[in-house]
Scaffold this active site. Sequence first.
Site, PDB file in Angstrom:
ATOM      1  N   CYS A   1      16.916   4.053  42.412  1.00 21.54           N
ATOM      2  CA  CYS A   1      16.035   4.888  41.804  1.00 21.54           C
ATOM      3  C   CYS A   1      15.128   5.698  42.451  1.00 21.54           C
ATOM      4  O   CYS A   1      13.861   5.934  42.205  1.00 21.54           O
ATOM      5  CB  CYS A   1      14.978   4.121  40.416  1.00 21.54           C
ATOM      6  SG  CYS A   1      16.317   3.568  39.171  1.00 21.54           S
TER       7      CYS A   1
ATOM      8  N   GLY B   1      14.798  11.314  37.158  1.00 18.01           N
ATOM      9  CA  GLY B   1      15.030  10.189  38.138  1.00 18.01           C
ATOM     10  C   GLY B   1      15.787  10.434  39.364  1.00 18.01           C
ATOM     11  O   GLY B   1      16.262  11.580  39.376  1.00 18.01           O
ATOM     12  N   GLN B   2      16.123   9.542  40.030  1.00 22.76           N
ATOM     13  CA  GLN B   2      16.678   9.514  41.197  1.00 22.76           C
ATOM     14  C   GLN B   2      18.262   8.855  40.896  1.00 22.76           C
ATOM     15  O   GLN B   2      18.746   8.771  39.981  1.00 22.76           O
ATOM     16  CB  GLN B   2      15.968   8.989  42.374  1.00 22.76           C
ATOM     17  CG  GLN B   2      14.628   9.672  42.641  1.00 22.76           C
ATOM     18  CD  GLN B   2      14.804  10.805  43.725  1.00 22.76           C
ATOM     19  OE1 GLN B   2      15.870  10.682  44.408  1.00 22.76           O
ATOM     20  NE2 GLN B   2      13.884  11.635  43.493  1.00 22.76           N
TER      21      GLN B   2
ATOM     22  N   LEU C   1      19.160   4.973  28.929  1.00 21.34           N
ATOM     23  CA  LEU C   1      18.959   3.667  29.513  1.00 21.34           C
ATOM     24  C   LEU C   1      20.311   3.051  30.069  1.00 21.34           C
ATOM     25  O   LEU C   1      21.203   3.181  29.616  1.00 21.34           O
ATOM     26  CB  LEU C   1      18.123   2.692  28.808  1.00 21.34           C
ATOM     27  CG  LEU C   1      18.741   2.128  27.569  1.00 21.34           C
ATOM     28  CD1 LEU C   1      19.283   0.753  28.003  1.00 21.34           C
ATOM     29  CD2 LEU C   1      17.700   2.211  26.380  1.00 21.34           C
TER      30      LEU C   1
ATOM     31  N   THR D   1      21.370   6.323  40.803  1.00 19.85           N
ATOM     32  CA  THR D   1      21.479   5.130  40.368  1.00 19.85           C
ATOM     33  C   THR D   1      23.110   4.681  40.089  1.00 19.85           C
ATOM     34  O   THR D   1      23.935   5.615  40.543  1.00 19.85           O
ATOM     35  CB  THR D   1      21.049   5.000  38.692  1.00 19.85           C
ATOM     36  OG1 THR D   1      20.991   3.341  38.405  1.00 19.85           O
ATOM     37  CG2 THR D   1      21.610   5.470  37.708  1.00 19.85           C
ATOM     38  N   TYR D   2      23.274   3.480  39.767  1.00 17.63           N
ATOM     39  CA  TYR D   2      24.936   3.072  39.676  1.00 17.63           C
ATOM     40  C   TYR D   2      25.021   2.463  38.152  1.00 17.63           C
ATOM     41  O   TYR D   2      24.378   1.972  37.593  1.00 17.63           O
ATOM     42  CB  TYR D   2      25.022   2.015  40.564  1.00 17.63           C
ATOM     43  CG  TYR D   2      26.686   1.420  40.477  1.00 17.63           C
ATOM     44  CD1 TYR D   2      27.698   2.150  40.798  1.00 17.63           C
ATOM     45  CD2 TYR D   2      26.642   0.265  39.821  1.00 17.63           C
ATOM     46  CE1 TYR D   2      28.877   1.697  40.755  1.00 17.63           C
ATOM     47  CE2 TYR D   2      27.994  -0.145  39.590  1.00 17.63           C
ATOM     48  CZ  TYR D   2      29.107   0.298  40.018  1.00 17.63           C
ATOM     49  OH  TYR D   2      30.283   0.063  39.822  1.00 17.63           O
TER      50      TYR D   2
END
Length: 217
Positions: A177, A74-75, A160, A77-78
Amino acid sequence: MSDPSQMILRRMGLCDYTQTWAQMRAFTDQRTSETPDQLWALQHPPVFTQGQAGKPEHLLAAGNIPVVQSDRGGQITYHGPGQLVMYVMVDLHRRGYGIRSLVTRIEGAIVTTLAGYGVTAYADPDAPGVYVDDAGGLPGRAKIGSLGLRVRRGCTFHGLALNVDMDMEPFLHINPCGYIGQRMTQLADLGCTRSVDDVATDLAAQLQHALGQPGKI
């Protein structure tokens, strides 16, 4: 002797991201075919994390929030307090399904959990995660749950993030994302007053059921 078919829930509280990442790698490297799978329920202090293929242009302004280059998929995220993070340590070979099936099962468990709170959510096969429509009275979809996984030695780690009741402002500093204009939402803004611990209990039960089912997708 431990039963390898079990899935153990560990509640870990507020944990530093980098330290937890190291613990996940160590657990994965040291586990054997007899090691039960685990779910780690926790929260992180404020941090931006970039996935393996993360593009720097999706970080718009970090400010004083640290940025960590991770080895998950994935890219960017926070993570921050008030967000439930659930790390999923599963032996895929033993469970008898692959990573696509795992993602589908995780998304389904989140959707089922949210339905129990009166929140209608759904997954998108073209954009992993869980979404709701018309959040906050605004048209269109908003993302409430994100996924990012890594497979090593046939076993998974990372997992997740589900937004429960947190400061959402840092999401404005990234393209979540990797999607420009992706709106984010949380349970608190959808009228749900469950605590992070309550959501962890409910989601863990759904994950233990969904991930424990045999078969392939």
